[in-house]
Design an enzyme around this catalytic site. Sequence first.
Site, PDB file in Angstrom:
ATOM      1  N   ASP A 335      47.235  69.310  13.162  1.00  0.00           N
ATOM      2  CA  ASP A 335      45.891  68.748  13.203  1.00  0.00           C
ATOM      3  C   ASP A 335      45.782  67.743  12.065  1.00  0.00           C
ATOM      4  O   ASP A 335      46.326  67.974  10.973  1.00  0.00           O
ATOM      5  CB  ASP A 335      44.859  69.863  13.052  1.00  0.00           C
ATOM      6  N   ASP A 585      42.437  73.842  10.896  1.00  0.00           N
ATOM      7  CA  ASP A 585      41.475  74.453   9.976  1.00  0.00           C
ATOM      8  C   ASP A 585      40.079  74.570  10.578  1.00  0.00           C
ATOM      9  O   ASP A 585      39.202  75.176   9.967  1.00  0.00           O
ATOM     10  CB  ASP A 585      41.401  73.650   8.674  1.00  0.00           C
TER      11      ASP A 585
END
Length: 927
Positions: A335, A585
């Site tokens: 990510d 996250d």
Amino acid sequence: MATTDANDTVQPITGEPLTGLTFEEVRTRIEAGQVNVNVDLKTKSVRQLVIENVCTLFNLINIVLAALVIATGSIKNLTFLLIVVLNTGIGIFQALRSKRMVDKLTLLVSKRATVIRGGQESEIDLDQIVLDDLVRLGRGDQIPADAVVVQGEALVNESLLTGESDLIRKEPGSHLMSGSFVDSGIVCARVEHVGADNYVARINNEAKYVKKVNSEIMNALNAIVRFASIIMLPLGIALFVSSVYESYSDWAMTSPDSAAGIMTWLFSGSAAWADVSAAILSTVGALLGMIPQGLVLLTSSVLAIATFRLARRKVLAQQLYCIETLARVDVLCLDKTGTITSGRMEVAGVYAVGEDGSAVSLDECPADTSALVNAALSGIARATSADANETCRAILDYYAKRDTATTAALTVVPFSSTKKWSGASFPEGSFIMGAAQFCLGAEAFARIEQTVSSLADTCRVLVVASVDGFTKEGDMVGEARPLGFVTIRDEIRSSAEDTIRYFCQQGVTLNVISGDDPRTVSSIAKVVGIPGADAFVDATVLDTPQKIDAAIDRYHVFGRVTPQQKRELVVALKRRGHTVAMTGDGVNDVLALKEADCSVAMAAGSDAARNVAEIVLVDNDFASMPEVVAEGRRSINNLQRSAALFLTKTLFSMGLAAICIFAPPYPFQPITMTLINFFCIGFPSFVLALEPNRSRVQGRFLINVLKRACPASLAVLVACALCMFASSTLGLGKSALSTMCLITTSAIGCSLIWRISWPFTRLRAAVFAFVTIGLCIGVAVFPDFFSIASLSLPLFIATVIVALLGCTLFFVLARLIDRIGARRSRSATGFGRGVRMSLGSGAHRVTSTGSTARRTVQALASRIKGRNERRDLARAQASAQRAVDAERESATRERRRRVVKSSRGITVSMGSKRKGQRDRSQRSDRA
């Protein structure tokens, strides 16, 4: 002129006063169950963790065997239970330790919310919010439930939900998503969803399934234990019956009553029960040999030590086997926000406006031009630093590292939703900073439009311009004249490039999957060195599974990806036989984290991401990943070598038990096996398993182990069979047979240690010497404790010859098996039933991993989940009702406090804590 901070994005809330819900309306919604129930993903409870580690097939088998040993009264043969206790204790300790660390990390940004009810503001717990409540939100507040803005304006950070790093402006009528944060401004919003209907809850609910751990080591251990449990029952019964029948036959031959049955023999005296106890002990000894107890303990110990080592490097492994899985991954999905980037903004560059409207680096400009641009930018940023947003903080950090002199601002014009710029006046002039299309006139903007568009491909672009001054209302005087540009980008972690380079060198394919603009994602991927970063795809066009399958083979950078698409991309990679790791996250990463073979989350991310991830980077440092891989490689490579020792015992125990059904007795007792277990298996395997080893993992775990264990097992079986033949021919007793088998098995075990230790190091040589000397001392010095008989010289020589034949056979078989190619297999799993594909030299097979038992367990888990949800709803309703009662009581006390004018003057009535009591005071109002 306004003199508030330039980064205050909204003006104070104005408009009609808001009254919110009445107490009766709140009560009605509580009774209807329209309460903001906490449905976040949580860590497992202590009870669940203890049950998972205690209630295992491995423990059940050992408890049953322990009960049989206790029935014989031979307590010294219960030493094998120590392994069970240690293994279970390590599992529980590691699970509880991980739970405590994750729970400490799970700190809610806002545990209470401000709501407006009955025209009054009050602070309540998040699970006391009801549908249609009016919530007041300011800078830094986390939005507790999906809502619609009714008053005010704010900039909201939705990066944890969507991956989009840009702040989103929210105005009356805009929707707020639970889990996002207010970056600046103040709004009042009406709650439109509560509990499980919230956006975050819907994503979390999709991740609430038990993910099967993809660990070759764990799968191999489970397969061995399952196979042993299946074969143990018939073998054990047959072996026990054979041993008992042999004792009965011996008794019957010497009994005066030749027609006496087995029941007569059983009740003939203590000698019969002694024979039965001996049969039980020999059967238990055989069955214990079939279970790789030490291997289970060794695996838990090695992986637990690895987790402790990683903990020192601020890496939390929530699941023991995830370390192994990460070492095996061949595709790593990253990510962008929070992983490659830190989540903060940084200045990418500062430029002056050239004569043709181009961007010119300040290093190539005249000194006075460079100084003017720097002074304007740093001056505005410092003048508006009291409540700086991300953009302002990035500029402040940039100039904090540079010696740029600025003077105090004479006036400050705050940023507003109408102007879209901020400004300040200094002795040397007045300047503004903001988006070019809002700061400049049409002619000035046309001159630099192409430059702004070019810079905006990878960064946010702000223009700094000079003006003649500001009016009292905060408007600029005259036309803005562009002086320069400042480009802002996501701050890339300093360790990201080195970490990416490491994974590339290890042959791992890297994909960047983000919810941000694909151009921005591509530019950052190119900076850190992601191969193939030039080609990217906007996931909004990937609207079918076929398009996702096609894109996964062509692109390595994906932008505008939804949470569901992230999961589908991971599933598509797994369908191709890849072992996939995912880092993230945010809430938008939860589904992909749950589906990946190994999931890694940042500690600074969302609670949901931390709770579903198997590895948490406590210091949010992506550079820790190579250390996790190194620990995994050390664990796998060393365990593969040590596991051969344990599996050798398992295989020859099964074979020997089968032989002894037809040619009893079984030659080993539990106490006799203890000597072999420690010196030939336990000690060398544990020491060798902790050696440094960073070699790449090659082949499959079980195949590699069997290639080492099978030759030794066959050699032991042949040697023991020769000893049993000699014993039967010469009429030797059980003790002599056990001693002969112990010596030959120990010799072959030392040969196996020699082979797996080659080439020798000082440590390996020391281990081999210790094992050899320890076995000699055990046999010669402690014969009574280990039930070892004294052999005559001819018998000892014959035993040595058999041992040498066994060792020779072992080395010959080992060389032959080295030439056999490993079987290739792939396993692809997704939702529901999985599919296993086996590809070998023969026919290809496709089988389902689903089963009726698994579906039954899933149905039971679903019922338990429903019961827990109903319990949580009841708790939330009770909590919300208590809050309403408290507010109602407070309002009632307030109404009791009233002022009444009478002929006697003014009477003030004060409410009392006790019902029926009233404190009156009178004051005469005389002229």
